[in-house]
Write a protein that holds these residues in place. Structure first.
Motif, short mmCIF file in Angstrom:
data_model
loop_
_atom_site.label_atom_id
_atom_site.label_comp_id
_atom_site.label_asym_id
_atom_site.label_seq_id
_atom_site.Cartn_x
_atom_site.Cartn_y
_atom_site.Cartn_z
N VAL A 1 0.83 -1.21 0.00
CA VAL A 1 0.00 0.00 0.00
C VAL A 1 0.86 1.25 0.00
O VAL A 1 0.34 2.36 -0.03
CB VAL A 1 -0.97 0.01 1.21
N ASN A 2 2.19 1.04 0.05
CA ASN A 2 3.15 2.14 0.05
C ASN A 2 2.83 3.15 1.15
O ASN A 2 2.76 4.35 0.92
CB ASN A 2 3.21 2.84 -1.32
N GLY A 3 2.60 2.63 2.35
CA GLY A 3 2.29 3.52 3.45
C GLY A 3 2.35 2.81 4.79
O GLY A 3 2.68 1.63 4.89
N LEU A 4 2.04 3.58 5.82
CA LEU A 4 2.05 3.07 7.18
C LEU A 4 0.75 2.33 7.48
O LEU A 4 -0.32 2.73 7.03
CB LEU A 4 2.23 4.22 8.16
N VAL A 5 0.87 1.25 8.26
CA VAL A 5 -0.29 0.46 8.67
C VAL A 5 -0.17 0.12 10.14
O VAL A 5 0.93 0.02 10.68
CB VAL A 5 -0.44 -0.84 7.84
N LEU A 6 -1.31 -0.04 10.80
CA LEU A 6 -1.35 -0.52 12.18
C LEU A 6 -1.63 -2.00 12.13
O LEU A 6 -2.57 -2.44 11.46
CB LEU A 6 -2.45 0.22 12.96
N GLN A 7 -0.84 -2.79 12.85
CA GLN A 7 -1.01 -4.24 12.85
C GLN A 7 -1.19 -4.74 14.26
O GLN A 7 -0.66 -4.17 15.20
CB GLN A 7 0.21 -4.93 12.24
#
Length: 56
Positions: free
Chosen positions: A43-49
């Motif tokens: 997604v070429n971005g920051l994610v919360l996991q």
């Protein structure tokens, strides 16, 4: 749940994580336990996991 680079609002709780000040909305703070911020190349971005609860 989302992520934004913004100034804290008056009802936010500000905590320091890895020497970075982070503002968390009081309403969602209980759901932020065990979350990790990561970069996702798909997604070429920051994610919360993590924390797979059905809160949001």
């Amino acid at each position: 749940m989302g992520l934004a680079l913004d100034e804290p609002e008056k009802n936010d709780r500000v905590v320091t994580i890895n020497e970075i000040a982070v503002a968390i909305e009081a309403e969602i703070e209980p759901y932020t336990n065990d979350l990790t911020l990561d970069f996702n190349q798909e997604v070429n971005g920051l994610v919360l996991q993590g924390n797979e609860s059905d809160c949001c």
